[in-house]
Design a protein around this motif. Structure first.
Motif, PDB file in Angstrom:
ATOM      1  N   LYS A  17      52.580  48.797  37.020  1.00 38.22           N
ATOM      2  CA  LYS A  17      51.167  48.860  36.654  1.00 38.22           C
ATOM      3  C   LYS A  17      50.584  47.448  36.504  1.00 38.22           C
ATOM      4  O   LYS A  17      51.250  46.535  36.008  1.00 38.22           O
ATOM      5  CB  LYS A  17      50.987  49.617  35.342  1.00 38.22           C
ATOM      6  N   LEU A  18      49.326  47.330  36.907  1.00 36.65           N
ATOM      7  CA  LEU A  18      48.641  46.045  36.838  1.00 36.65           C
ATOM      8  C   LEU A  18      47.182  46.275  36.494  1.00 36.65           C
ATOM      9  O   LEU A  18      46.529  47.162  37.067  1.00 36.65           O
ATOM     10  CB  LEU A  18      48.738  45.330  38.193  1.00 36.65           C
ATOM     11  N   VAL A  19      46.654  45.489  35.554  1.00 38.51           N
ATOM     12  CA  VAL A  19      45.228  45.517  35.242  1.00 38.51           C
ATOM     13  C   VAL A  19      44.549  44.407  36.028  1.00 38.51           C
ATOM     14  O   VAL A  19      44.962  43.256  35.965  1.00 38.51           O
ATOM     15  CB  VAL A  19      44.969  45.329  33.735  1.00 38.51           C
ATOM     16  N   VAL A  20      43.525  44.764  36.785  1.00 42.05           N
ATOM     17  CA  VAL A  20      42.748  43.769  37.525  1.00 42.05           C
ATOM     18  C   VAL A  20      41.343  43.725  36.943  1.00 42.05           C
ATOM     19  O   VAL A  20      40.652  44.743  36.885  1.00 42.05           O
ATOM     20  CB  VAL A  20      42.680  44.102  39.030  1.00 42.05           C
ATOM     21  N   ILE A  21      40.944  42.541  36.483  1.00 45.56           N
ATOM     22  CA  ILE A  21      39.575  42.355  36.012  1.00 45.56           C
ATOM     23  C   ILE A  21      38.684  42.331  37.244  1.00 45.56           C
ATOM     24  O   ILE A  21      38.791  41.442  38.094  1.00 45.56           O
ATOM     25  CB  ILE A  21      39.441  41.050  35.199  1.00 45.56           C
ATOM     26  N   TYR A  22      37.802  43.309  37.338  1.00 47.91           N
ATOM     27  CA  TYR A  22      37.059  43.533  38.575  1.00 47.91           C
ATOM     28  C   TYR A  22      35.554  43.507  38.320  1.00 47.91           C
ATOM     29  O   TYR A  22      34.995  44.429  37.749  1.00 47.91           O
ATOM     30  CB  TYR A  22      37.484  44.871  39.180  1.00 47.91           C
ATOM     31  N   SER A  23      34.918  42.433  38.754  1.00 48.71           N
ATOM     32  CA  SER A  23      33.482  42.282  38.525  1.00 48.71           C
ATOM     33  C   SER A  23      32.648  43.038  39.543  1.00 48.71           C
ATOM     34  O   SER A  23      31.515  43.434  39.250  1.00 48.71           O
ATOM     35  CB  SER A  23      33.099  40.800  38.584  1.00 48.71           C
ATOM     36  N   GLY A  24      33.184  43.201  40.747  1.00 49.15           N
ATOM     37  CA  GLY A  24      32.400  43.762  41.839  1.00 49.15           C
ATOM     38  C   GLY A  24      32.008  42.702  42.849  1.00 49.15           C
ATOM     39  O   GLY A  24      31.398  43.000  43.878  1.00 49.15           O
TER      40      GLY A  24
END
Length: 218
Positions: free
Chosen positions: A3-10
């Motif tokens: 599992k990995l959390v990706v900070i995703y702004s768009g």
């Protein structure tokens, strides 16, 4: 799958990082933030991409912290988002104080909760001059702090830390990514302005890669 959390702004950088994580076989959990930014239109793009990819996606509402950032043109109604290249002095007004430390800290907490092993975010070498929280020294220290802040050692990684926007786009093109699915402009208008620092850097990346930007500009 890890599992990995990706900070995703768009935006372009996090869009490429998100897809990179998916293609590398991670079980990706995307995390976006509404911190009162004028360009919160990017969150619509982020939501659509995650829906298309079938990725779990949370948008965390932290707009109340915008009251702490009265010096930033990205959140303050009293300061106009400047036009020009990031090398210009007036671009310093786009700095949101301590933003990445705040967002990464929240992402680390999320990673602990879902038993993920790490957090990725889209800092790149072109950001280093104007944004201190995108520099290698910052990423290294956040990684070290994250590994001792909880019982679970969560690593912090910026996959494009040593790459500029041109290189990021090149990697995305090689992955066959569609950049019409991204929002870059800081002004959050109906179309991209083409003149703010973020738009200028984006257009430069497409020019250097000898390809056409698929989004519309005024």
């Amino acid at each position: 799958m890890k599992k990995l959390v990706v900070i995703y702004s768009g935006g372009m950088d996090s869009f490429t990082a998100l897809n990179k994580a998916v293609k590398e076989g991670f079980d990706v959990y995307a995390l976006s933030f509404d911190y009162g930014q004028k360009h919160n239109k990017e969150l619509i793009y982020a939501s659509d991409v995650c829906s298309d990819l079938g990725i779990p996606h949370k948008i965390l509402d932290i707009k109340s912290i915008s009251t702490l950032f009265t010096s930033s043109s990205l959140v303050s109604d009293d300061i106009k988002v400047p036009d020009g290249h990031y090398e210009a002095d007036n671009m310093k007004s786009t700095v949101v104080p301590n933003r990445n430390m705040i967002l990464i800290s929240l992402a680390i907490a999320y990673a602990v909760d879902i038993e993920a092993e790490g957090v990725w975010y889209g800092a790149h070498s072109g950001d280093h001059m104007i944004y201190p929280d995108c520099r290698p020294e910052f990423v290294k220290v956040m990684d070290q702090a994250s590994k001792v802040a909880n019982f679970e050692p969560i690593y912090v990684h910026a996959p494009y830390l040593e790459t500029d926007k041109i290189g990021i786009l090149k990697d995305g093109i090689s992955m066959g990514l569609d950049y019409s699915q991204t929002w870059t402009c800081y002004k959050g208008l109906e179309k991209s302005c083409g003149t703010c620092g973020s738009c200028v850097e984006r257009l430069e990346a497409f020019e250097k890669n000898k390809t056409q930007d698929p989004i519309k500009y005024f």
